[in-house]
Design a protein around this motif. Structure first.
Motif, mmCIF file in Angstrom:
data_model
loop_
_atom_site.group_PDB
_atom_site.id
_atom_site.type_symbol
_atom_site.label_atom_id
_atom_site.label_comp_id
_atom_site.label_asym_id
_atom_site.label_seq_id
_atom_site.Cartn_x
_atom_site.Cartn_y
_atom_site.Cartn_z
ATOM 1 N N PHE A 137 12.543 124.347 64.380
ATOM 2 C CA PHE A 137 11.538 124.546 65.428
ATOM 3 C C PHE A 137 10.595 125.689 65.046
ATOM 4 N N ARG A 138 11.160 126.811 64.667
ATOM 5 C CA ARG A 138 10.346 127.958 64.293
ATOM 6 C C ARG A 138 9.459 127.618 63.094
ATOM 7 N N GLU A 139 10.025 126.958 62.129
ATOM 8 C CA GLU A 139 9.259 126.613 60.934
ATOM 9 C C GLU A 139 8.093 125.673 61.259
ATOM 10 N N GLU A 140 8.337 124.704 62.138
ATOM 11 C CA GLU A 140 7.249 123.782 62.524
ATOM 12 C C GLU A 140 6.183 124.522 63.334
ATOM 13 N N PHE A 141 6.600 125.424 64.234
ATOM 14 C CA PHE A 141 5.626 126.204 64.988
ATOM 15 C C PHE A 141 4.808 127.077 64.034
ATOM 16 N N GLU A 142 5.486 127.724 63.122
ATOM 17 C CA GLU A 142 4.810 128.588 62.146
ATOM 18 C C GLU A 142 3.819 127.781 61.299
ATOM 19 N N ARG A 143 4.233 126.611 60.857
ATOM 20 C CA ARG A 143 3.350 125.757 60.058
ATOM 21 C C ARG A 143 2.075 125.434 60.847
ATOM 22 N N GLN A 144 2.235 125.076 62.113
ATOM 23 C CA GLN A 144 1.082 124.674 62.913
ATOM 24 C C GLN A 144 0.202 125.867 63.306
ATOM 25 N N ILE A 145 0.796 127.009 63.599
ATOM 26 C CA ILE A 145 -0.022 128.168 63.988
ATOM 27 C C ILE A 145 -0.799 128.692 62.782
ATOM 28 N N PHE A 146 -0.217 128.609 61.597
ATOM 29 C CA PHE A 146 -0.937 129.078 60.415
ATOM 30 C C PHE A 146 -2.064 128.128 60.012
ATOM 31 N N LEU A 147 -2.028 126.890 60.466
ATOM 32 C CA LEU A 147 -3.146 125.972 60.231
ATOM 33 C C LEU A 147 -4.400 126.401 60.996
ATOM 34 N N VAL A 148 -4.201 127.113 62.117
ATOM 35 C CA VAL A 148 -5.332 127.519 62.958
ATOM 36 C C VAL A 148 -5.511 129.036 62.997
ATOM 37 N N LYS A 149 -4.869 129.752 62.088
ATOM 38 C CA LYS A 149 -4.893 131.220 62.126
ATOM 39 C C LYS A 149 -6.305 131.791 62.081
ATOM 40 N N ASP A 150 -7.233 131.101 61.443
ATOM 41 C CA ASP A 150 -8.606 131.594 61.366
ATOM 42 C C ASP A 150 -9.332 131.522 62.716
ATOM 43 N N GLN A 151 -8.780 130.763 63.654
ATOM 44 C CA GLN A 151 -9.368 130.652 64.983
ATOM 45 C C GLN A 151 -8.833 131.720 65.941
ATOM 46 N N LEU A 152 -7.842 132.466 65.509
ATOM 47 C CA LEU A 152 -7.235 133.490 66.357
ATOM 48 C C LEU A 152 -7.958 134.821 66.192
ATOM 49 N N PRO A 153 -8.060 135.603 67.269
ATOM 50 C CA PRO A 153 -8.754 136.896 67.201
ATOM 51 C C PRO A 153 -7.874 138.048 66.714
ATOM 52 N N PHE A 154 -6.808 137.737 65.985
ATOM 53 C CA PHE A 154 -5.884 138.746 65.453
ATOM 54 C C PHE A 154 -5.141 138.135 64.280
ATOM 55 N N ARG A 155 -4.417 138.970 63.569
ATOM 56 C CA ARG A 155 -3.566 138.505 62.474
ATOM 57 C C ARG A 155 -2.124 138.378 62.981
ATOM 58 N N ILE A 156 -1.401 137.448 62.413
ATOM 59 C CA ILE A 156 -0.005 137.212 62.801
ATOM 60 C C ILE A 156 0.917 137.963 61.850
ATOM 61 N N LYS A 157 1.773 138.786 62.412
ATOM 62 C CA LYS A 157 2.771 139.526 61.618
ATOM 63 C C LYS A 157 3.896 138.585 61.191
ATOM 64 N N GLU A 158 4.401 137.808 62.148
ATOM 65 C CA GLU A 158 5.504 136.887 61.900
ATOM 66 C C GLU A 158 5.680 135.991 63.110
ATOM 67 N N VAL A 159 6.364 134.895 62.895
ATOM 68 C CA VAL A 159 6.825 134.032 63.981
ATOM 69 C C VAL A 159 8.343 134.086 63.908
ATOM 70 N N ARG A 160 8.969 134.490 65.019
ATOM 71 C CA ARG A 160 10.424 134.586 64.997
ATOM 72 C C ARG A 160 11.009 134.059 66.299
ATOM 73 N N LEU A 161 12.277 133.702 66.230
ATOM 74 C CA LEU A 161 13.015 133.284 67.416
ATOM 75 C C LEU A 161 13.555 134.513 68.129
ATOM 76 N N ALA A 162 13.664 134.420 69.441
ATOM 77 C CA ALA A 162 14.294 135.488 70.214
ATOM 78 C C ALA A 162 15.735 135.661 69.753
ATOM 79 N N ARG A 163 16.264 136.845 69.930
ATOM 80 C CA ARG A 163 17.645 137.119 69.512
ATOM 81 C C ARG A 163 18.644 136.228 70.243
#
Length: 175
Positions: A137-163
């Motif tokens: 799940f995290r990997e698929e979310f990360e894959r999709q968010i990085f496809l649109v990262k240039d549309q975001l008004p900030f840089r992404i440090k990481e995508v992680r699951l809650a503890r």
């Protein structure tokens, strides 16, 4: 308190309470953008676990309950080992669609929101909730968010699951 805001209090303690938290529950995905401990944007989308089960059931002509049992019986991996099982194949497909839908709404809120903060450093995105439990799940979310990262008004440090995917809302509400 918004579920995602509670997750921010639970999970962003090492990030100066700055980041984005998403709670993938049964009925909705709740989102919160937090900056230095202040929730600045909160929104929800109407698709999540129940939608996924309902859409899979409709496409496979199975009851929602059969889909849910099949999905939660054992270790479900998005995109892997589903070719021999039409229900899990459909579930996997709808997971990809759910994540795509959520990412598109997140981008829209961040592009057109009135109070989007400026972040000097990259920020984390935290995923939580029962619908976020499948492997990949995290990997698929990360894959999709990085496809649109240039549309975001900030840089992404990481995508992680809650503890603790199922208890981080309660922990954050207590905090």
């Amino acid at each position: 308190i918004n579920e995602a805001e509670a997750i921010c209090y639970s999970e962003l303690d090492t990030d100066d309470y700055t980041g984005i938290c998403l709670s993938f529950g049964a009925g909705m995905v709740n989102a919160c953008v937090m900056s230095a401990g202040e929730a600045v944007i909160k929104f929800s989308t109407t698709r999540s676990g129940d939608w996924l089960d309902r859409m899979t059931a409709a496409s496979t002509a199975q009851p929602d309950s059969v889909v849910q049992v099949e999905k939660e019986n054992g270790v479900f991996r998005i995109g892997e080992g589903v070719a021999d099982n039409p229900i899990l194949s459909a579930v996997s497909s709808y997971y990809v669609r759910l994540i795509d839908y959520t990412v598109k709404h997140l981008v829209h809120q961040l592009k057109y929101g009135k109070e989007v903060p400026k972040f000097a450093a990259p920020i984390p995105i935290i995923l939580s909730g029962g619908t976020s439990r499948p492997v990949n799940f995290r990997e698929e979310f990360e894959r999709q968010i990085f496809l649109v990262k240039d549309q975001l008004p900030f840089r992404i440090k990481e995508v992680r699951l809650a503890r603790d995917l199922l208890r981080s809302v309660a922990r954050g509400a207590l905090i």
